[in-house]
Motif scaffolding. Structure first.
Motif, PDB file in Angstrom:
ATOM      1  N   ALA A 154      -0.314  19.190 -17.943  1.00 15.26           N
ATOM      2  CA  ALA A 154       0.870  18.610 -17.312  1.00 15.26           C
ATOM      3  C   ALA A 154       1.070  19.091 -15.884  1.00 15.26           C
ATOM      4  N   GLU A 155       0.377  20.156 -15.501  1.00  9.67           N
ATOM      5  CA  GLU A 155       0.576  20.712 -14.168  1.00  9.67           C
ATOM      6  C   GLU A 155       0.260  19.670 -13.105  1.00  9.67           C
ATOM      7  N   GLY A 156       1.212  19.419 -12.227  1.00  9.26           N
ATOM      8  CA  GLY A 156       1.025  18.434 -11.178  1.00  9.26           C
ATOM      9  C   GLY A 156       1.268  19.071  -9.826  1.00  9.26           C
ATOM     10  N   HIS A 157       1.544  18.258  -8.824  1.00 12.05           N
ATOM     11  CA  HIS A 157       1.744  18.801  -7.499  1.00 12.05           C
ATOM     12  C   HIS A 157       2.571  17.825  -6.678  1.00 12.05           C
ATOM     13  N   ASN A 158       3.210  18.367  -5.687  1.00  8.50           N
ATOM     14  CA  ASN A 158       4.035  17.551  -4.808  1.00  8.50           C
ATOM     15  C   ASN A 158       3.215  17.071  -3.621  1.00  8.50           C
ATOM     16  N   VAL A 159       3.357  15.821  -3.270  1.00  7.24           N
ATOM     17  CA  VAL A 159       2.621  15.255  -2.144  1.00  7.24           C
ATOM     18  C   VAL A 159       3.573  14.409  -1.310  1.00  7.24           C
ATOM     19  N   THR A 170       8.733  13.278  -0.857  1.00  4.66           N
ATOM     20  CA  THR A 170       7.886  14.175  -1.632  1.00  4.66           C
ATOM     21  C   THR A 170       7.923  13.747  -3.086  1.00  4.66           C
ATOM     22  N   GLU A 171       6.729  13.568  -3.663  1.00  4.21           N
ATOM     23  CA  GLU A 171       6.636  13.108  -5.047  1.00  4.21           C
ATOM     24  C   GLU A 171       5.808  14.070  -5.880  1.00  4.21           C
ATOM     25  N   PHE A 172       6.123  14.101  -7.173  1.00  5.49           N
ATOM     26  CA  PHE A 172       5.311  14.841  -8.135  1.00  5.49           C
ATOM     27  C   PHE A 172       4.206  13.916  -8.612  1.00  5.49           C
ATOM     28  N   VAL A 173       2.967  14.357  -8.471  1.00  5.06           N
ATOM     29  CA  VAL A 173       1.814  13.538  -8.857  1.00  5.06           C
ATOM     30  C   VAL A 173       1.081  14.213 -10.007  1.00  5.06           C
ATOM     31  N   SER A 174       0.851  13.461 -11.076  1.00  4.20           N
ATOM     32  CA  SER A 174       0.055  13.969 -12.192  1.00  4.20           C
ATOM     33  C   SER A 174      -1.049  12.974 -12.488  1.00  4.20           C
ATOM     34  N   PHE A 175      -2.284  13.449 -12.521  1.00  2.00           N
ATOM     35  CA  PHE A 175      -3.404  12.542 -12.775  1.00  2.00           C
ATOM     36  C   PHE A 175      -3.669  12.343 -14.262  1.00  2.00           C
ATOM     37  N   LEU A 176      -3.056  13.182 -15.099  1.00  2.64           N
ATOM     38  CA  LEU A 176      -3.192  13.013 -16.539  1.00  2.64           C
ATOM     39  C   LEU A 176      -1.808  12.986 -17.172  1.00  2.64           C
ATOM     40  N   ILE A 207       0.851  -1.182   0.000  1.00  9.39           N
ATOM     41  CA  ILE A 207       0.000   0.000   0.000  1.00  9.39           C
ATOM     42  C   ILE A 207       0.891   1.238   0.000  1.00  9.39           C
ATOM     43  N   LYS A 208       0.619   2.109  -0.926  1.00 10.24           N
ATOM     44  CA  LYS A 208       1.319   3.392  -0.987  1.00 10.24           C
ATOM     45  C   LYS A 208       0.316   4.487  -0.672  1.00 10.24           C
ATOM     46  N   VAL A 209       0.578   5.258   0.355  1.00  5.18           N
ATOM     47  CA  VAL A 209      -0.314   6.343   0.747  1.00  5.18           C
ATOM     48  C   VAL A 209       0.260   7.659   0.251  1.00  5.18           C
ATOM     49  N   GLN A 210      -0.540   8.409  -0.462  1.00  9.40           N
ATOM     50  CA  GLN A 210      -0.141   9.734  -0.931  1.00  9.40           C
ATOM     51  C   GLN A 210      -1.028  10.762  -0.249  1.00  9.40           C
TER      52      GLN A 210
END
Length: 822
Positions: free
Chosen positions: A801-806, A780-786, A756-759
């Motif tokens: 392409a805009e993503g976010h760090n989580v 901290t990871e860069f997450v992109s849903f598309l 299990i990976k929790v973001q």
């Protein structure tokens, strides 16, 4: 002088009374009248009035059934309601003026002079009451109940009905109809669900009128006095449901009419359809192109051109010489085949299906016992009588032919019943479970019973495998057997947005598994409309692209490279979200809560959600809010209900209870995530036949409210889950304790995910995460849903392409409770 005045007034009043009595006696409208006799027995009251017979029964603490007829009531029967009354503590009292029925959830008071009903909360507030002076009455054989329309009352539901989310000011008719290319205000269309929810003064209630005749609902259309519901024949029978929360009304309604079974996992993947794909080489081409272009997909559907001259249960041997080879090859590519099936059986000597139907005497008949004949695709046809067990059993045997060659899904069409001319005579007789009724009573239930016959027959034919069943027509309770789609829509922006409302209304009405033809069935969508519709389609229960004959191709690659890339991005997202979606379907099997949820379900008393400006917004499950707009819109206003919301694509937090104007991009559908949401996702796969990686990613959005999510797995294809072969665990977010708990798993199945990976979204840098009370290392990871688009305009690239760090951490999928603190 005074005595003379009194005598004069007395004479006048006496005259008025005589006139009123005479008017009542000769009126074409017959009211229930005064109560003459009352018999009380445990949870039921039987009443005789001047003009009617009534039975009022407590079905559960929150549900009371009312039956009325001009003649003694027949034994109760329903195609919709399978539930039996619960043993309920009910206090029933009467005096000279009234009868009262009280449970721990509501109170019903029946006045005696005349018979009227008023439903109250336990603390004495009026939930719903008969309109004074009208109550229930008959005009010839039509019966109608009139309810007082409360101040600022909203009405939602009635299933597949066009128009606005809020039904206030409108009237509707239920008569299942074949309405090709229907208008956005056309009524009726294909199906009948005579159930609605009224909302006023921080109260909400549901009314389900169980009557299969043509029925009419009026929510203040052409009057400012009442809402009403009635039918053109039969008795008045309705179930009154009261709960504090609207979602619980849906739960009680589906407890009455049944809930869906778990669908086959493949049916939640992307489905490619057209009227029609033929011959088999064209089907192979479509399948191969889906795979070559990396468009995840699970199904291809064949329309009527696969048949020999449109005859049901046949194959055109030139177009499809080897159906078993076709289904086997598609299976090897990770694709299932669904076939359209119509009820009409061509009257052709030597046609085995027709000859067998005659032999077994299963067709509907005129009143002189000759088989009814109507014209449809194959020509002149007879029609199986699905309203009787004999007809359904015969259908089981016929439909097995498709299972035997590997077909996985059955699409029931033309089952309103549709015939050319759309005027089936009233004097056609149906079995109706041995009651022998006319077309007037059986018409609205025919589609339901065809879907039932298809489901029961196919479940038997597939042994322990789940069939996928789709229908165009139905009646209340259809969710027990089938998914439904909204018929022959148009490739127009207003149809796309209306389709969203139809799915929302079906969801309120107990139907969780629903669809619309993505891209529009008639006409040719613009690139912008097609692109937007494919985005919306990724957030609908059944994701089917479909267009009719003589239109342009509507596969994702048919609208250019940019449209293909955008469509693929959202189909990819759909497949990554399958753990969330499958778990949401499990919830529907437990409490009836839909996948597409009108904002009215969770924000019932917020007047903004009923506004025409925001009525198309909906929740997808309990985490996402979708805001659809027309394809070419560049700006739009989104309403954010109470609470905090996150932009899916960049984690921007937006406070609730506000309207916000936003730029609308062709590349992005506005999607928002509710605070405290829990969203399980998997790696990208090309079909559900392919296994994802062994890590389940759970996205958790920081919030101020507590929340829980029941994560669910089973094998995706059998009914073994009914015997405990599943994997289920409750994930809880406790805002006050700053804690996330993965509860102990239930069921005998092991999860397919080893890790299990929790973001963690929206959490501050100084939120130190603890795993089972020990400090945990996060990264901290860069997450992109598309997937980023790399070949188009910079503005579009930036938007997509805009993503976010989580913050993220990974741990083993233990069978013990897992606790995260922060």
């Amino acid at each position: 002088m005074m005595k003379n005045t009194i005598r004069l007034l007395s004479s006048l009043f006496a005259g008025v009374a005589c006139i009123s009595t005479a008017y009542a006696q000769h009126s074409p409208v017959k009211s229930v009248g005064n109560v003459n006799d009352v018999k009380i027995s445990e949870q039921q009251v039987n009443i005789t009035t001047q003009n009617a017979y009534a039975e009022v029964a407590v079905y559960s603490p929150s549900v009371i059934r009312v039956r009325l007829d001009k003649q003694p009531l027949a034994p109760d029967f329903s195609f919709a309601v399978f539930a039996k009354p619960q043993q309920t503590k009910a206090t029933i009292n009467q005096d000279d003026n009234q009868v009262s029925i009280t449970t721990d959830s509501l109170k019903l008071v029946i006045t005696k002079k005349p018979f009227t009903t008023t439903f109250y909360t336990p603390d004495g507030r009026v939930i719903s009451q008969d309109e004074k002076g009208l109550s229930t009455s008959w005009v010839n054989e039509s019966v109608t109940t009139y309810k007082h329309m409360q101040d600022d009352e909203h009405f939602i539901g009635l299933g597949e009905k066009t128009g606005n989310l809020d039904r206030k000011g409108s009237g509707y008719t239920n008569w299942n109809s074949d309405t090709f290319g229907y208008r956005t205000d056309q009524d009726p269309i294909y199906s009948t669900i005579p159930f609605y929810i009224g909302i006023h003064h921080n109260l909400n209630y549901g009314i389900f009128m169980d009557n299969t005749y043509q029925s009419d609902f009026n929510f203040g259309a052409s009057n400012n006095r009442f809402s009403s519901f009635g039918a053109r024949g039969g008795e008045m029978k309705y179930y009154f449901i009261y709960h504090k929360h609207l979602a619980d009304i849906i739960t009680s309604y589906t407890a009455l009419t049944g809930r869906m079974k778990m669908p086959p996992m493949w049916s939640l993947g992307y489905q490619q359809n057209r009227y029609s794909y033929y011959p088999d080489t064209e089907v192979y081409r479509i399948a191969q192109t889906l795979r070559e272009k990396k468009i995840p997909a699970d199904g291809i559907t064949l329309d009527i051109h696969y048949m020999d001259k449109y005859k049901v249960f046949t194959w055109d041997k030139n177009r499809f010489p080897d159906p078993a080879k076709l289904t086997a090859k598609l299976k090897d590519m990770g694709l299932k085949l669904t076939l359209i099936v119509d009820p009409g059986v061509k009257t052709e000597a030597g046609y085995p299906v027709y000859e067998d139907g005659l032999k077994n005497n299963i067709f509907i008949k005129y009143s002189d016992s000759t088989n009814y004949t109507g014209q449809v695709w194959p020509g002149w046809c007879h029609f199986p009588d699905f309203t009787g067990e004999k007809g359904r059993t015969w259908w089981h045997g016929q439909i097995k032919k498709y299972a035997d060659v590997g077909v996985s899904g059955i699409w029931n069409d033309m089952n309103e019943i549709s015939t050319w001319g759309q005027k089936m005579p009233d004097n056609v007789i149906f079995d109706y479970e041995g009651q022998k009724v006319s077309h007037l009573q059986a018409h609205n239930v025919y589609g339901l019973e065809m879907a039932r016959a298809s489901f029961e027959g196919y479940r038997k034919a597939l042994d322990n495998k789940r069939p996928f069943i789709l229908t165009r027509s139905g009646y209340a309770g259809l969710q027990r057997y089938t998914a439904i789609w909204t018929g022959d829509n148009r490739a127009e922006d207003d149809h796309m947005l209306m389709g969203v409302r139809l799915l929302s209304s079906l969801g309120v009405s107990g139907v969780a598994f629903s669809a619309m033809d993505i891209g529009g069935f008639t006409g040719n969508p613009s690139v912008a409309l097609y692109t937007r519709w494919m985005q919306v389609g990724a957030f609908t229960p059944y994701f089917r692209n479909h267009t009719q004959v003589n239109t342009k191709s509507a596969e994702p690659w048919a609208f250019g490279e940019e449209a293909l890339e955008i469509a693929r991005n959202y189909i990819n997202l759909r497949y990554r979200l399958l753990p969330y979606l499958y778990s949401s379907f499990y919830e529907a099997t437990q409490n009836g809560h839909p996948i597409v949820r009108s904002l009215a379900i969770n924000y019932t008393f917020d007047p903004k959600v009923y506004s025409v400006a925001y009525q198309n917004q909906y929740e997808f499950g309990n985490a996402f809010m979708i805001a659809p707009f027309a394809g070419a819109d560049t700006y739009g206003t989104v309403y954010f209900p109470e609470g905090n919301w996150y932009n899916l694509y960049n984690d921007e937090m937006i406070a609730g209870k506000q309207e916000k104007i936003s730029r609308i991009s062709t590349q992005q559908l506005p999607v928002f995530v509710k605070e405290s949401s829990i969203i399980p996702m998997q790696s990208l796969i090309q079909s559900t036949a392919e296994k994802p990686t062994d890590t389940l990613t759970v996205h958790i959005y920081k919030g101020s409210r507590n929340n829980s999510f029941v994560y669910y797995e089973d094998d995706g294809e059998s009914y073994n889950y009914e015997n405990g072969t599943y994997y289920k665990r409750t994930i809880t977010y406790n805002a006050a304790k700053r804690q996330i708990v993965f509860g102990k798993p239930e069921g005998s199945l092991n999860s397919k995910f080893k890790n299990i990976k929790v973001q963690l979204h929206g959490f501050a840098d100084n939120d130190k995460v603890m795993l089972n009370n020990k400090s945990a290392n996060t990264k901290t990871e860069f997450v992109s849903f598309l997937t980023p688009i790399s070949t188009f305009d910079p503005q579009g690239v930036a938007n997509v392409a805009e993503g976010h760090n989580v913050k993220s951490l990974t741990f083993g999928n233990s069978n013990s409770q897992i606790t995260l603190g922060y």
